[in-house]
Design a protein around this motif. Sequence first.
Motif, PDB file in Angstrom:
ATOM      1  N   GLY A 170       0.802  -1.222   0.000  1.00 54.07           N
ATOM      2  CA  GLY A 170       0.000   0.000   0.000  1.00 54.07           C
ATOM      3  C   GLY A 170       0.832   1.267   0.000  1.00 54.07           C
ATOM      4  N   GLN A 171       2.087   1.143   0.412  1.00 56.50           N
ATOM      5  CA  GLN A 171       2.964   2.323   0.473  1.00 56.50           C
ATOM      6  C   GLN A 171       4.099   2.247  -0.550  1.00 56.50           C
ATOM      7  N   ASN A 172       3.953   1.361  -1.515  1.00 61.76           N
ATOM      8  CA  ASN A 172       4.982   1.192  -2.543  1.00 61.76           C
ATOM      9  C   ASN A 172       4.771   2.259  -3.622  1.00 61.76           C
ATOM     10  N   PHE A 229       2.292   2.431  -6.877  1.00 58.90           N
ATOM     11  CA  PHE A 229       1.269   3.484  -6.978  1.00 58.90           C
ATOM     12  C   PHE A 229       1.401   4.224  -8.312  1.00 58.90           C
ATOM     13  N   ASP A 230       2.637   4.565  -8.663  1.00 59.44           N
ATOM     14  CA  ASP A 230       2.875   5.274  -9.931  1.00 59.44           C
ATOM     15  C   ASP A 230       2.438   4.424 -11.126  1.00 59.44           C
ATOM     16  N   ASP A 276      -7.361   3.264  -2.106  1.00 56.49           N
ATOM     17  CA  ASP A 276      -6.767   2.479  -1.025  1.00 56.49           C
ATOM     18  C   ASP A 276      -5.287   2.785  -0.825  1.00 56.49           C
ATOM     19  N   PHE A 277      -4.578   3.144  -1.888  1.00 53.71           N
ATOM     20  CA  PHE A 277      -3.191   3.592  -1.716  1.00 53.71           C
ATOM     21  C   PHE A 277      -3.162   4.818  -0.795  1.00 53.71           C
ATOM     22  N   ARG A 278      -4.095   5.729  -1.026  1.00 52.37           N
ATOM     23  CA  ARG A 278      -4.127   6.949  -0.193  1.00 52.37           C
ATOM     24  C   ARG A 278      -4.515   6.609   1.245  1.00 52.37           C
ATOM     25  N   PRO A 319       4.779  11.417   4.898  1.00 56.05           N
ATOM     26  CA  PRO A 319       6.245  11.373   5.057  1.00 56.05           C
ATOM     27  C   PRO A 319       6.670  10.000   5.582  1.00 56.05           C
ATOM     28  N   LEU A 320       7.925   9.651   5.372  1.00 58.53           N
ATOM     29  CA  LEU A 320       8.419   8.315   5.687  1.00 58.53           C
ATOM     30  C   LEU A 320       8.149   7.907   7.136  1.00 58.53           C
ATOM     31  N   ALA A 321       8.425   8.802   8.082  1.00 58.88           N
ATOM     32  CA  ALA A 321       8.248   8.455   9.500  1.00 58.88           C
ATOM     33  C   ALA A 321       6.786   8.128   9.797  1.00 58.88           C
ATOM     34  N   GLU A 322       5.879   8.878   9.182  1.00 55.23           N
ATOM     35  CA  GLU A 322       4.454   8.640   9.420  1.00 55.23           C
ATOM     36  C   GLU A 322       3.984   7.369   8.713  1.00 55.23           C
ATOM     37  N   GLN A 323       4.595   7.090   7.556  1.00 50.35           N
ATOM     38  CA  GLN A 323       4.292   5.816   6.889  1.00 50.35           C
ATOM     39  C   GLN A 323       4.688   4.637   7.782  1.00 50.35           C
ATOM     40  N   GLN A 324       5.843   4.767   8.408  1.00 47.09           N
ATOM     41  CA  GLN A 324       6.298   3.691   9.298  1.00 47.09           C
ATOM     42  C   GLN A 324       5.347   3.535  10.482  1.00 47.09           C
TER      43      GLN A 324
END
Length: 682
Positions: free
Chosen positions: A104-106, A110-111, A139-141, A148-153
């Motif tokens: 989902g965060q790839n 997504f692109d 669903d990607f969103r 940002p990366l930290a929030e994705q983690q």
Amino acid sequence: MSSSNPLLQDFDLPPYSAIRAEHVETAVDAILADSRAAVAALLAEQPGAPSWASLIQPLDELGARLGRAWSPVSHLNAVCNSAELREAYEACLPKLSEYWTELGQNKALFDAYQALAKSPAAEGFEVAQTTILEHALRDFRLSGIDLPLAEQQRYGEIQMKLSELASRFSNQLLDATQAWTKHINNEAALAGLTDSAKAQMAQAATAKGQDGWLISLEFPSYYAVMTYADDRALREEVYTAYCTRASEQGPNAGQHDNGPVMAEILDLRQELARLLGFANFSELSLASKMADSTEQVLSFLHDLALRSKPFAVQDLAELQAFAAEQGCSDLQSWDVGYYSEKLREQRYSISQEILRAYFPIDKVLTGLFAIVEKLYGIQIEELTGFDSWHPDVRLFQISEQGAHVGRFFFDLYARANKRGGAWMDGARDKRRAADGSLISPVANLVCNFTPAVGGKPALLTHDEVTTLFHEFGHGLHHLLTRVEHAGASGINGVAWDAVELPSQFMENWCWEPEGLALISGHYESGEPLPQDLLDKMLAAKNFQSGLMMVRQLEFSLFDFELHASHGDGRSVLEVLEGIRAEVSVMRPPAFNRFANSFAHIFAGGYAAGYYSYKWAEVLSADAFSKFEEDGVFNGATGRAFREAILARGGSQEPMVLFVDFRGREPSIDALLRHLGLSAEAA
């Protein structure tokens, strides 16, 4: 990779008897490693403009392989729970959560999806393909692709923890349900109970090496005591044990307590919602549902409450007056089921127990299949010689004009180490494979009915018949799909607040004289349901429907309010009490801890979505009113419903499908009329 691991083999139906706890983690680890490598290779090989065949089809193949291994494991964990399997299942949950979060965060994935959606080829896609792409980008969103990366983690950590907590909630509820039993040596203590209930309790005692009778908190046993036991103290004792399961109250106070689990789940859901830019989890929940806003849902529920409560007040007043006549002047929660059944018997000369003799399981199944064959032009036959997880399990095949459509398992009876309730889950999705072959769907249908005892076949109450029809409606939604893309076939991609439409719709045939004629027959004589019993049953159809409506609205409003207002300083119990003050007419005792066993919202998929039952009931009642106009077995109307609703799965928005069938948007009037909660019905 172990070639002897059945979960790593290709199979038609899962080899349930061969699956061992030690197979689970090994298989999941291997499949996830293969899938990660395959996704990376897939993205590296994408052409400038990805195609469906180069992007979506290979991802569907990967998803199907993982599903083929995980689906039987998840199913066995629910229907044959053991310490070893539970441990293996739970060890895999964080790994699976991590994998899905990664996808989902790839960003490259997504692109690629975005490029496909914008490509010239997309203009020629079937409607199902377009919908799948739209839902995927949404669903990607909702997976934090823009964070940002930290929030994705942090998103990934939350999802992993929520997965683990949902499983813990479910396990603790199962353990709490099994932790309490009451052994009875004196049959006089069971005065009022039916012979079938006592036979089931005697069988439960024998299974534990005891004489006498064993009362448990499995639903058939609990229901029998609450409905028929003359001993008020016994009813109170069993009620107290049941409604304090997995809490800090009751006879096993503090054992398997779900209170802390619920608090942590709610905190994490609220954090997740905020992370994704929503004010609360109810808002996040609606991002993928049919309803437009929290205001719309609350307005819908409050409006139903306003219309229903006067009927509920009247129902309760009648019940209290009747109980007082019987010597009970202070009606309590553990008295409601008992005196309700007595009042039903007095008023209509009918009871669930009288009806049970007319609903032996095989007659009900034969009739159910005859009904759907008439409506949808399909044929159903039982299969033998298949691998199973329990001797009671049965397997059936659906065909149409000689062509195979799909198969479904029935696991119908309550037993130890089996999750309570009733549900359908898709064991395999219909889809067109990469080699061009068509993969047919498979469904699991699970209930918790009273098994056969004392030489009699399993006999269902009419309520249980309705449950069976409900779950079979879900099954038909999964099995009769014509969509050949996994993302929208069957129940996949269907908005959660519309997913109950086909199931609630099927319940209507349990009340139609033409339907009852097919599903009823005395287990000894085969005699159909006599006209006088049928008349009484139909007369009693809406008995206490006001009370039942406000109870469901209490659950729906509690769930939605709990997730919409989390963080306002109120505890779970305080939110529930606030809702009860508004809609309930009979307040349960202070020790009641209903929320601690509300698995639908804490361990199922209904968080901030329990309102879906009422939302979809409006759709199903209005859809059925078309059959009332045309004839309940009108073949053309049945085929129209199949093609508009069942066949199209999640390929279009539910409102579009409903309007295609009904010719207009839904109206609430049919529901209120069916329940006897309108001036017209009254």
